[in-house]
Design a protein around this motif. Structure first.
Motif, mmCIF file in Angstrom:
data_model
loop_
_atom_site.group_PDB
_atom_site.id
_atom_site.type_symbol
_atom_site.label_atom_id
_atom_site.label_comp_id
_atom_site.label_asym_id
_atom_site.label_seq_id
_atom_site.Cartn_x
_atom_site.Cartn_y
_atom_site.Cartn_z
ATOM 1 N N PRO A 151 0.801 -1.225 0.000
ATOM 2 C CA PRO A 151 0.000 0.000 0.000
ATOM 3 C C PRO A 151 0.836 1.278 0.000
ATOM 4 C CG PRO A 151 -0.079 -1.033 2.161
ATOM 5 C CD PRO A 151 0.639 -1.985 1.247
ATOM 6 N N HIS A 152 2.123 1.173 0.307
ATOM 7 C CA HIS A 152 2.992 2.345 0.373
ATOM 8 C C HIS A 152 3.951 2.335 -0.804
ATOM 9 C CE1 HIS A 152 1.300 2.862 4.301
ATOM 10 N NE2 HIS A 152 1.641 1.625 4.588
ATOM 11 N N MET A 153 4.125 3.506 -1.429
ATOM 12 C CA MET A 153 5.037 3.636 -2.552
ATOM 13 C C MET A 153 5.844 4.914 -2.371
ATOM 14 S SD MET A 153 4.165 3.843 -6.627
ATOM 15 C CE MET A 153 3.569 2.132 -6.698
ATOM 16 N N ASP A 154 7.159 4.799 -2.537
ATOM 17 C CA ASP A 154 8.002 5.989 -2.405
ATOM 18 C C ASP A 154 7.796 6.902 -3.614
ATOM 19 O OD1 ASP A 154 10.389 5.538 -4.414
ATOM 20 O OD2 ASP A 154 10.054 3.620 -3.411
ATOM 21 N N ASP A 155 8.144 8.169 -3.430
ATOM 22 C CA ASP A 155 7.902 9.165 -4.468
ATOM 23 C C ASP A 155 8.666 8.878 -5.752
ATOM 24 O OD1 ASP A 155 6.123 10.571 -2.883
ATOM 25 O OD2 ASP A 155 7.635 11.972 -2.149
ATOM 26 N N ALA A 156 9.894 8.389 -5.648
ATOM 27 C CA ALA A 156 10.695 8.114 -6.844
ATOM 28 C C ALA A 156 10.046 7.023 -7.700
ATOM 29 C CB ALA A 156 12.119 7.725 -6.454
ATOM 30 N N THR A 157 9.561 5.964 -7.063
ATOM 31 C CA THR A 157 8.894 4.895 -7.806
ATOM 32 C C THR A 157 7.607 5.410 -8.432
ATOM 33 O OG1 THR A 157 9.822 3.220 -6.328
ATOM 34 C CG2 THR A 157 7.901 2.573 -7.617
ATOM 35 N N TYR A 158 6.851 6.179 -7.675
ATOM 36 C CA TYR A 158 5.606 6.740 -8.195
ATOM 37 C C TYR A 158 5.879 7.618 -9.417
ATOM 38 C CZ TYR A 158 1.255 9.402 -8.395
ATOM 39 O OH TYR A 158 0.101 9.996 -8.817
ATOM 40 N N ARG A 159 6.873 8.496 -9.331
ATOM 41 C CA ARG A 159 7.203 9.367 -10.468
ATOM 42 C C ARG A 159 7.637 8.550 -11.677
ATOM 43 N NH1 ARG A 159 9.453 12.438 -6.357
ATOM 44 N NH2 ARG A 159 11.540 11.720 -6.897
ATOM 45 N N SER A 160 8.394 7.461 -11.445
ATOM 46 C CA SER A 160 8.849 6.634 -12.573
ATOM 47 C C SER A 160 7.665 5.933 -13.252
ATOM 48 C CB SER A 160 9.892 5.614 -12.113
ATOM 49 O OG SER A 160 9.310 4.568 -11.363
ATOM 50 N N LEU A 161 6.667 5.554 -12.476
ATOM 51 C CA LEU A 161 5.487 4.920 -13.065
ATOM 52 C C LEU A 161 4.640 5.947 -13.819
ATOM 53 C CD1 LEU A 161 4.645 2.484 -10.150
ATOM 54 C CD2 LEU A 161 5.556 1.872 -12.408
ATOM 55 N N LEU A 162 4.522 7.158 -13.282
ATOM 56 C CA LEU A 162 3.822 8.213 -14.023
ATOM 57 C C LEU A 162 4.552 8.538 -15.323
ATOM 58 C CD1 LEU A 162 2.461 10.864 -11.500
ATOM 59 C CD2 LEU A 162 1.262 8.959 -12.586
ATOM 60 N N ALA A 163 5.880 8.480 -15.309
ATOM 61 C CA ALA A 163 6.652 8.735 -16.528
ATOM 62 C C ALA A 163 6.315 7.696 -17.599
ATOM 63 C CB ALA A 163 8.146 8.735 -16.225
#
Length: 195
Positions: A151-163
């Motif tokens: 349920p928790h995702m770090d910001d760097a991983t989240y940004r990479s998935l949005l990319a």
């Protein structure tokens, strides 16, 4: 009553996708069709937390939401959605769907039957090699979801998935994170929870 509510939800979802009041997608790749990613169905099954989505009425104000996928003997998938409305103290909502992988798509395209005979298309557009993260898209790019095993995702991983969504032609400014813990409600970048 739940059947009627589900039917109305699907009809409204279809209308929403066809008649969105959202401004045009500014992404220069907006017209490029989404392609399903190949999926190993047994590895793909299980619980997936909804980390982010393009907000729409059916999942509006939901917190702590997740999906549970179970492969059936007939090759179809039992698809269950769980979430709470506005607060983590509210009752857990639960909806059931039946998904059918489309032959010739590497199991990346599913027909989701919400209620017979109404189906919608769901595309797995990315899954990481370890099956920890997946991106679900919708033809027309009006809807999209970021899923994670945790349920928790770090910001760097989240940004990479949005990319990745950006590279596929999505307007990633429309995505909002879904609160998975009470302290995330009201944080910048998370879905605004109505009162």
């Amino acid at each position: 009553m739940n059947t009627l509510r589900t039917l109305l939800l699907i009809v409204a979802l279809g209308l929403l996708a066809a008649c969105s009041n959202e401004p045009p997608n500014p992404n220069p790749r907006a017209a490029v069709p989404l392609q399903p990613a190949p999926v190993d169905l047994p590895r793909y099954m299980g619980r997936w937390y909804i980390v982010a989505l393009i907000p729409y009425f059916a999942e509006k104000d939901m917190v702590g939401s997740y999906a549970q996928w179970t492969l059936r003997d007939d090759g179809k998938i039992d698809d269950q959605y769980f979430g709470r409305r506005k607060t983590f103290d509210s009752a857990l909502k639960h909806y059931r769907f039946t998904d059918t992988p489309v032959p010739g798509t590497g199991n990346g395209e599913w027909r989701v039957r919400v209620i017979w005979p109404i189906t919608v298309t769901q595309l797995t557009v990315y899954v990481d090699p370890d099956y920890r993260y997946t991106l679900i898209g919708y033809p027309g790019k009006t809807l999209g979801w970021v899923f994670s095993r945790d349920p928790h995702m770090d910001d760097a991983t989240y940004r990479s998935l949005l990319a990745r969504f950006d590279a596929m032609g999505y307007d990633t400014s429309r995505f909002r994170r879904v609160p998975q813990t009470p302290d995330e409600i009201g944080k910048p970048g998370f879905e605004t929870i109505g009162h």
